[in-house]
Scaffold this active site. Structure first.
Site, PDB file in Angstrom:
ATOM      1  N   LYS A  22     -41.105   7.781   9.833  1.00  0.00           N
ATOM      2  CA  LYS A  22     -40.085   7.883  10.877  1.00  0.00           C
ATOM      3  C   LYS A  22     -38.789   8.330  10.223  1.00  0.00           C
ATOM      4  CE  LYS A  22     -37.609   5.333  14.404  1.00  0.00           C
ATOM      5  NZ  LYS A  22     -37.584   4.122  15.219  1.00  0.00           N
TER       6      LYS A  22
ATOM      7  N   LYS B 240     -42.889  10.860  13.171  1.00  0.00           N
ATOM      8  CA  LYS B 240     -41.886  10.898  14.246  1.00  0.00           C
ATOM      9  C   LYS B 240     -40.549  11.368  13.715  1.00  0.00           C
ATOM     10  CE  LYS B 240     -39.296   7.697  17.047  1.00  0.00           C
ATOM     11  NZ  LYS B 240     -38.956   6.340  17.277  1.00  0.00           N
TER      12      LYS B 240
HETATM   13  C1  PBG Z   1     -36.350   2.149  17.753  1.00  0.00           C
HETATM   14  C2  PBG Z   1     -37.036   3.321  18.306  1.00  0.00           C
HETATM   15  C3  PBG Z   1     -36.432   4.576  18.471  1.00  0.00           C
HETATM   16  C4  PBG Z   1     -37.375   5.373  19.103  1.00  0.00           C
HETATM   17  C5  PBG Z   1     -38.524   4.624  19.300  1.00  0.00           C
HETATM   18  N1  PBG Z   1     -38.299   3.338  18.779  1.00  0.00           N
HETATM   19  C6  PBG Z   1     -35.053   5.069  18.185  1.00  0.00           C
HETATM   20  C7  PBG Z   1     -34.383   4.751  16.939  1.00  0.00           C
HETATM   21  O1  PBG Z   1     -34.992   4.568  15.887  1.00  0.00           O
HETATM   22  O2  PBG Z   1     -33.166   4.679  17.013  1.00  0.00           O
HETATM   23  C8  PBG Z   1     -37.082   6.801  19.470  1.00  0.00           C
HETATM   24  C9  PBG Z   1     -37.940   7.417  20.475  1.00  0.00           C
HETATM   25  C10 PBG Z   1     -37.378   8.636  21.095  1.00  0.00           C
HETATM   26  O3  PBG Z   1     -36.328   9.187  20.707  1.00  0.00           O
HETATM   27  O4  PBG Z   1     -38.022   9.095  22.038  1.00  0.00           O
HETATM   28  N2  PBG Z   1     -36.977   1.329  16.919  1.00  0.00           N
END
Ligand code: PBG
Length: 338
Positions: A203, A260
């Site tokens: 991520k 992601k």
């Molecule tokens: C937070 C989380 C995020 C997303 C999914 N879980 C955002 C972040 O890390 O700030 C993002 C998903 C998206 O942008 O569609 N744990």
């Protein structure tokens, strides 16, 4: 008919593109309903679904509307949803304590959906950002650092509660070290050996999460949608580090590995495909969805074409399943075609 000025070519690749029938037969990659996972937002209260401004067609649902939406999604043939709570600011604090409260909105939502649409697979995020007043995924120590081990401890408890409420897969999205192993151990100890772990393995610290942070309200509490998460989320420049994270999650017991965002990291998906035998998920995040919609609203892109191409690219890179806000629309389209 051979024309007199025809080139003598042994290979004419265009022959395989001549008709719709040939193009179907020679198509190498497909996006199918089975590949899609719909992310959904749930909020407190009754009232009509609230549109998320930066994500056209996406809403925050009350629990009862969420159940209805899940039923529709399941009827379209989609196998899974990922449910994210939008927590009211009055329940947020520095430590995200509401995450472990038995009345947590998310637990109520998970239980309601599991009861009414039992065959639909439910994924619940394991992270503290919906619950913390600062919007970080973990606990902040007195020096301002995100405290790894203390956070992991809370996340393991959250995962067990989510599993108890009805989550089939828990999905740690926090990027703390060692969280997959700790969650596996906690689940097993609680007798939840059947609960799967979909690990957000790679991520990245991305600008593409901004609309999501509006949707769950973490940008409102943090005062910005550009919250700096670079001490835990990955550097966009790093592929080897992403593959290392994925390897560790696999060793710690993850069932599915996720990359992601998806579109800007196709190379990571592709390289991970040759590193692991586990299924790979890719998350086409809120900003990827928003940019296609925004360009389409301006008349600069054709929505369905750009949407389908973006998903095909993610499959071509090697992802088995895709979390995408387009899931329901794509499934409805695929049904019409067949
Ligand atoms: C937070 C989380 C995020 C997303 C999914 N879980 C955002 C972040 O890390 O700030 C993002 C998903 C998206 O942008 O569609 N744990």
């Amino acid at each position: 008919m051979v024309k007199s000025n025809a080139l003598t070519l042994a290979r004419r690749p265009r022959r395989n593109r001549r008709s719709a029938a040939i193009r179907h037969l020679t198509q190498e990659t497909r996006v199918e309903i089975d590949d899609l996972i719909q992310p959904l937002f749930v909020r407190e209260g009754r009232g009509a679904p609230e549109p998320v401004k930066s994500m056209p067609g996406v809403f925050r649902f009350s629990v009862s509307d969420l159940v209805r939406e899940c039923r529709d999604i399941h009827n379209l043939g989609i196998s899974a949803v990922a449910i994210f709570p939008c927590i009211s600011p009055k329940f947020k604090d520095e430590r995200g304590s509401y995450a472990l409260s038995p009345d947590n909105l998310l637990f109520r939502a998970l239980a309601a959906v599991k009861k009414e649409v039992p065959a639909l697979l439910i994924i619940a995020d394991v992270a503290l950002d919906p619950y913390t007043s600062h919007g970080h995924d973990g606990l902040v120590d007195p020096q301002g650092d995100i405290s790894n081990d203390e956070t992991v401890n809370v996340l393991a408890k959250l995962a067990v509660l989510e599993a108890g409420a009805g989550a089939d897969w828990v999905a740690p999205s926090d990027m703390m070290d060692g969280r997959v192993g700790a969650i596996r151990k906690a689940l097993d100890r609680a007798g939840r050996i059947e609960t799967g772990i979909l690990a957000y393995s790679a991520k990245f610290a991305s600008s593409y999460y901004a609309p999501f942070r509006d949707a769950v309200g973490s940008s409102k509490s943090a005062g910005t949608s550009a919250l700096d998460k670079r001490t835990y989320q990955l550097n966009s420049a790093n592929t080897r580090e992403a593959l290392l994270e994925a390897r560790l999650d696999e060793e710690e017991g993850a069932d599915v590995l996720m990359v992601k965002p998806a579109g800007p990291y196709l190379d990571v998906i592709h390289q991970l495909r040759s590193q692991t035998q586990l299924p790979i998920a890719a998350y086409q995040v809120s900003g990827e969805y928003a940019q296609i919609h925004a360009a389409a609203q301006k008349g600069w892109l054709e929505l369905e074409g750009a949407r389908d191409e973006s998903l095909l690219a993610i499959r071509r890179a090697g992802a088995d399943m895709i979390l995408t806000y387009f899931a329901k629309d794509v499934a409805a389209n695929l049904r019409k075609k067949n």
